[in-house]
Design a protein around this motif. Structure first.
Motif, PDB file in Angstrom:
ATOM      1  N   ALA A 148       0.821  -1.210   0.000  1.00 33.78           N
ATOM      2  CA  ALA A 148       0.000   0.000   0.000  1.00 33.78           C
ATOM      3  C   ALA A 148       0.857   1.263   0.000  1.00 33.78           C
ATOM      4  O   ALA A 148       0.794   2.070  -0.925  1.00 33.78           O
ATOM      5  CB  ALA A 148      -0.942   0.004   1.210  1.00 33.78           C
ATOM      6  N   GLY A 149       1.685   1.431   1.041  1.00 34.16           N
ATOM      7  CA  GLY A 149       2.432   2.673   1.188  1.00 34.16           C
ATOM      8  C   GLY A 149       3.408   2.952   0.066  1.00 34.16           C
ATOM      9  O   GLY A 149       3.436   4.054  -0.492  1.00 34.16           O
ATOM     10  N   ALA A 150       4.230   1.967  -0.282  1.00 34.36           N
ATOM     11  CA  ALA A 150       5.223   2.173  -1.338  1.00 34.36           C
ATOM     12  C   ALA A 150       4.558   2.310  -2.701  1.00 34.36           C
ATOM     13  O   ALA A 150       5.034   3.063  -3.563  1.00 34.36           O
ATOM     14  CB  ALA A 150       6.231   1.031  -1.344  1.00 34.36           C
ATOM     15  N   VAL A 151       3.450   1.591  -2.917  1.00 34.65           N
ATOM     16  CA  VAL A 151       2.683   1.730  -4.159  1.00 34.65           C
ATOM     17  C   VAL A 151       2.106   3.137  -4.250  1.00 34.65           C
ATOM     18  O   VAL A 151       2.169   3.803  -5.295  1.00 34.65           O
ATOM     19  CB  VAL A 151       1.557   0.677  -4.215  1.00 34.65           C
ATOM     20  CG1 VAL A 151       0.656   0.911  -5.424  1.00 34.65           C
ATOM     21  CG2 VAL A 151       2.152  -0.726  -4.259  1.00 34.65           C
ATOM     22  N   HIS A 152       1.531   3.600  -3.149  1.00 37.67           N
ATOM     23  CA  HIS A 152       0.989   4.962  -3.065  1.00 37.67           C
ATOM     24  C   HIS A 152       2.059   5.996  -3.390  1.00 37.67           C
ATOM     25  O   HIS A 152       1.843   6.925  -4.178  1.00 37.67           O
ATOM     26  CB  HIS A 152       0.442   5.167  -1.648  1.00 37.67           C
ATOM     27  CG  HIS A 152       0.144   6.586  -1.288  1.00 37.67           C
ATOM     28  ND1 HIS A 152       1.125   7.473  -0.877  1.00 37.67           N
ATOM     29  CD2 HIS A 152      -1.019   7.283  -1.265  1.00 37.67           C
ATOM     30  CE1 HIS A 152       0.572   8.647  -0.618  1.00 37.67           C
ATOM     31  NE2 HIS A 152      -0.725   8.552  -0.841  1.00 37.67           N
ATOM     32  N   ASP A 153       3.236   5.839  -2.798  1.00 30.00           N
ATOM     33  CA  ASP A 153       4.315   6.814  -3.010  1.00 30.00           C
ATOM     34  C   ASP A 153       4.817   6.786  -4.450  1.00 30.00           C
ATOM     35  O   ASP A 153       5.115   7.833  -5.040  1.00 30.00           O
ATOM     36  CB  ASP A 153       5.469   6.528  -2.053  1.00 30.00           C
ATOM     37  CG  ASP A 153       5.142   6.903  -0.617  1.00 30.00           C
ATOM     38  OD1 ASP A 153       3.947   7.069  -0.308  1.00 30.00           O
ATOM     39  OD2 ASP A 153       6.067   7.016   0.194  1.00 30.00           O
ATOM     40  N   TYR A 154       4.921   5.577  -5.019  1.00 27.96           N
ATOM     41  CA  TYR A 154       5.416   5.456  -6.396  1.00 27.96           C
ATOM     42  C   TYR A 154       4.465   6.162  -7.366  1.00 27.96           C
ATOM     43  O   TYR A 154       4.910   6.951  -8.216  1.00 27.96           O
ATOM     44  CB  TYR A 154       5.567   3.988  -6.778  1.00 27.96           C
ATOM     45  CG  TYR A 154       6.094   3.786  -8.184  1.00 27.96           C
ATOM     46  CD1 TYR A 154       7.457   3.911  -8.453  1.00 27.96           C
ATOM     47  CD2 TYR A 154       5.245   3.502  -9.240  1.00 27.96           C
ATOM     48  CE1 TYR A 154       7.957   3.739  -9.743  1.00 27.96           C
ATOM     49  CE2 TYR A 154       5.727   3.327 -10.533  1.00 27.96           C
ATOM     50  CZ  TYR A 154       7.082   3.447 -10.777  1.00 27.96           C
ATOM     51  OH  TYR A 154       7.568   3.290 -12.059  1.00 27.96           O
ATOM     52  N   PHE A 155       3.181   5.905  -7.239  1.00 29.38           N
ATOM     53  CA  PHE A 155       2.234   6.505  -8.182  1.00 29.38           C
ATOM     54  C   PHE A 155       2.061   8.007  -7.935  1.00 29.38           C
ATOM     55  O   PHE A 155       1.890   8.775  -8.885  1.00 29.38           O
ATOM     56  CB  PHE A 155       0.891   5.783  -8.124  1.00 29.38           C
ATOM     57  CG  PHE A 155       0.876   4.523  -8.938  1.00 29.38           C
ATOM     58  CD1 PHE A 155       0.624   4.551 -10.296  1.00 29.38           C
ATOM     59  CD2 PHE A 155       1.152   3.294  -8.348  1.00 29.38           C
ATOM     60  CE1 PHE A 155       0.644   3.397 -11.060  1.00 29.38           C
ATOM     61  CE2 PHE A 155       1.172   2.134  -9.098  1.00 29.38           C
ATOM     62  CZ  PHE A 155       0.919   2.181 -10.462  1.00 29.38           C
ATOM     63  N   SER A 156       2.135   8.448  -6.687  1.00 29.17           N
ATOM     64  CA  SER A 156       2.039   9.888  -6.436  1.00 29.17           C
ATOM     65  C   SER A 156       3.223  10.619  -7.051  1.00 29.17           C
ATOM     66  O   SER A 156       3.086  11.732  -7.561  1.00 29.17           O
ATOM     67  CB  SER A 156       1.949  10.177  -4.931  1.00 29.17           C
ATOM     68  OG  SER A 156       3.137   9.783  -4.264  1.00 29.17           O
ATOM     69  N   GLY A 157       4.406   9.986  -7.037  1.00 26.77           N
ATOM     70  CA  GLY A 157       5.587  10.598  -7.637  1.00 26.77           C
ATOM     71  C   GLY A 157       5.585  10.524  -9.151  1.00 26.77           C
ATOM     72  O   GLY A 157       5.798  11.530  -9.832  1.00 26.77           O
ATOM     73  N   MET A 158       5.301   9.348  -9.696  1.00 21.62           N
ATOM     74  CA  MET A 158       5.382   9.163 -11.145  1.00 21.62           C
ATOM     75  C   MET A 158       4.255   9.875 -11.886  1.00 21.62           C
ATOM     76  O   MET A 158       4.460  10.391 -12.995  1.00 21.62           O
ATOM     77  CB  MET A 158       5.385   7.671 -11.475  1.00 21.62           C
ATOM     78  CG  MET A 158       6.606   6.922 -10.952  1.00 21.62           C
ATOM     79  SD  MET A 158       8.179   7.688 -11.422  1.00 21.62           S
ATOM     80  CE  MET A 158       8.129   7.487 -13.208  1.00 21.62           C
ATOM     81  N   LEU A 159       3.062   9.909 -11.306  1.00 19.49           N
ATOM     82  CA  LEU A 159       1.979  10.652 -11.949  1.00 19.49           C
ATOM     83  C   LEU A 159       2.257  12.152 -11.923  1.00 19.49           C
ATOM     84  O   LEU A 159       1.846  12.884 -12.819  1.00 19.49           O
ATOM     85  CB  LEU A 159       0.641  10.340 -11.277  1.00 19.49           C
ATOM     86  CG  LEU A 159       0.123   8.912 -11.483  1.00 19.49           C
ATOM     87  CD1 LEU A 159      -1.209   8.714 -10.768  1.00 19.49           C
ATOM     88  CD2 LEU A 159      -0.019   8.594 -12.967  1.00 19.49           C
ATOM     89  N   SER A 160       2.974  12.608 -10.904  1.00 21.27           N
ATOM     90  CA  SER A 160       3.400  14.010 -10.866  1.00 21.27           C
ATOM     91  C   SER A 160       4.423  14.294 -11.953  1.00 21.27           C
ATOM     92  O   SER A 160       4.379  15.335 -12.615  1.00 21.27           O
ATOM     93  CB  SER A 160       3.964  14.367  -9.488  1.00 21.27           C
ATOM     94  OG  SER A 160       4.439  15.697  -9.458  1.00 21.27           O
ATOM     95  N   VAL A 161       5.366  13.358 -12.147  1.00 22.88           N
ATOM     96  CA  VAL A 161       6.352  13.516 -13.218  1.00 22.88           C
ATOM     97  C   VAL A 161       5.647  13.651 -14.568  1.00 22.88           C
ATOM     98  O   VAL A 161       5.964  14.538 -15.373  1.00 22.88           O
ATOM     99  CB  VAL A 161       7.331  12.323 -13.248  1.00 22.88           C
ATOM    100  CG1 VAL A 161       8.214  12.378 -14.494  1.00 22.88           C
ATOM    101  CG2 VAL A 161       8.202  12.319 -11.997  1.00 22.88           C
TER     102      VAL A 161
END
Length: 473
Positions: A91-104
């Motif tokens: 959950a947490g690492a998936v959340h962080d990955y998508f929040s970062g990559m979708l921002s990129v």
């Protein structure tokens, strides 16, 4: 220690196995130029190396949450460590990955813009307000907690430490990101490493073990507070935390290659999970029972536990260095919390942030409001922070699921944790005194029913995309 190292091993394995799986689903494109290159402005869009970005990201997200939360979570017994491990990986690492990559992919946009792009304008406007409120709460919590630790360490009145930390936050919020944050965080990182490694070694040589030697995973809380859903609100940072969605865009504006996303975003969350495991293990083993741990918490809060554990395991000098490491964590998250709030407000107002005058126009009123919030009772601020934090994570996970659904990719990697956390936050709000104060059974039914309705609505809304592109993955 066997149980501790097994949990750490699972986190590391999660990075290499499940993290790689998540990366493959998203599909980073190293040939695309990132916002750090195409939009460089010398203030917020500043290209930095992967190692430096990872360290900044870790210090950004690892405030007192992965310390105070796991200490409080230790009252529930070793089951708290399982939540840290599996919550972090799935959950947490998936959340962080998508929040970062979708921002990129969105030119370094802040979380409200990212959410709005995938969940609609109503969600965007809600997140504009909600994210700023969360960041203000985070900023204030991360002023009061280190100020309290520094006051206990130096015997200087806490009000002076509050003033000094606020002054630093103002400076770090308005200057270019590479001048303070990018330059001094490696030093802060060294303190963090000392704290983490030193306390683990201190615990190993102390011979202390879990007070729950039966390892039956029963609820050991001395006041019988329910494990569901409180454990999942209490331990946020270190498992899954919406605050991270507000921080990832800061580093999305500095990353030079999309392939670096797994190391920076997923990897930093795994690093925070290790910190959370350390403090949960210390809470489970330093004291002889949950009653003893609870007594220290009642007399001085998690700060008192940090002080006793650090000096008890490492002596006076080593304990002071460890406490300073704990102080660094909230300060290095509080400064970026206010910085993120400034950027979200600037995005909403469509106000460029290159001139320092325009940065001050947003920062000064924001810090006045932050100071006023700091006058409230810390416990009340923390409870609202906990719920707001997890609610933000829910919204970001649904945004990630919507993106994957529209791309006809395996959206369940975001949908399942979004469903779980939706049930958690709604049940908590229905039951908690800061919410509606309903009986737990009724609250759980409301939480599960609401989650089912939201999930069905999500699947119906994005079913056309899934049907029209069934062969893509």
């Amino acid at each position: 220690m066997v149980w501790f190292f097994l949990c750490v091993g699972l986190l590391v394995a999660g990075y290499f196995i499940y993290g790689k799986f998540i990366e493959r689903i998203f599909g980073p494109k190293p040939e695309l130029k990132t916002p750090a290159v195409t939009m460089a402005d010398g203030v917020d869009y500043v290209p930095m190396s992967d190692k430096k970005i990872y360290l900044v990201q870790l210090l950004n997200i690892a405030g007192v949450g992965p310390i105070f939360g796991p200490i409080l979570g230790a009252l529930y017994g070793p089951v708290a460590m399982l939540w840290i491990v599996f919550g972090c990986i799935f959950a947490g690492a998936v959340h962080d990955y998508f929040s970062g990559m979708l921002s990129v992919r969105a030119k370094g946009a802040s979380v409200p813009t990212v959410v709005g792009e995938h969940l609609g304008s109503v969600a965007k406007h809600f997140m504009n307000l909600f994210a700023v409120i969360l960041l203000m709460l985070v900023g204030v919590v991360f002023v009061l907690s280190p100020a309290g630790l520094l006051s206990s360490l130096t015997h200087i009145e806490i009000v002076y430490w509050i003033g000094a930390i606020f002054a630093y936050y103002i400076l770090a919020t308005i200057v270019p990101i590479d001048k303070i944050i990018g330059r001094f965080y490696p030093i802060f990182g060294a303190l963090l490493v000392f704290m983490s490694v030193g306390l683990v070694i201190g615990l190993m040589v102390s011979g202390k073990g879990f007070y729950n030697t039966g390892m039956d995973f029963s609820n050991l809380h001395p006041t019988d507070l329910p494990l569901w859903p409180l454990l999942f609100i209490t331990i946020a940072c270190g498992a899954v935390s919406g605050f991270h969605a507000t921080q990832s865009p800061l580093m999305a504006r500095c990353m030079q290659n999309e392939k670096s996303g797994r190391f920076i975003f997923y990897g930093a969350m795994i690093g925070e999970g290790v910190i959370a495991l350390i403090w949960c293990t210390l809470g489970l083993s330093f004291y002889e029972s949950t009653d003893a741990l609870n007594a220290t918490l009642a007399s001085g809060g998690p700060s008192a536990v940090v002080h006793e554990v650090s000096t008890g395991l490492l002596g006076t000098v080593g304990g002071i260095l460890a406490i300073l490491g704990v102080v660094i964590l909230p300060i290095t998250s509080g400064d970026t919390a206010f910085r993120s709030a400034r950027l979200i407000v600037a995005d909403f107002l469509n106000m460029t942030q290159k001139p320092i005058v325009k940065r001050l126009l947003i920062a000064i009123p924001m810090f006045v409001v932050g100071y006023l919030i700091s006058k409230a009772e810390f416990g009340v601020i923390w409870r609202y922070f906990g719920w707001a934090n997890q609610t933000t994570a829910v919204i970001m996970l649904w945004a990630g699921a919507a993106y994957l659904a529209k791309e006809a990719k395996l959206h369940w990697v975001c949908t399942i944790p979004a469903m779980f956390m939706t049930a958690v936050v709604i049940t908590y709000l229905a039951n908690a005194p800061i919410g509606f104060g309903m009986e737990m059974g009724i609250s759980t039914i409301i939480g599960l029913a609401s989650t089912a309705i939201i999930t069905v609505a999500f699947l119906l809304k994005y079913r056309p995309a899934l049907v029209s592109r069934p062969n893509e993955s």
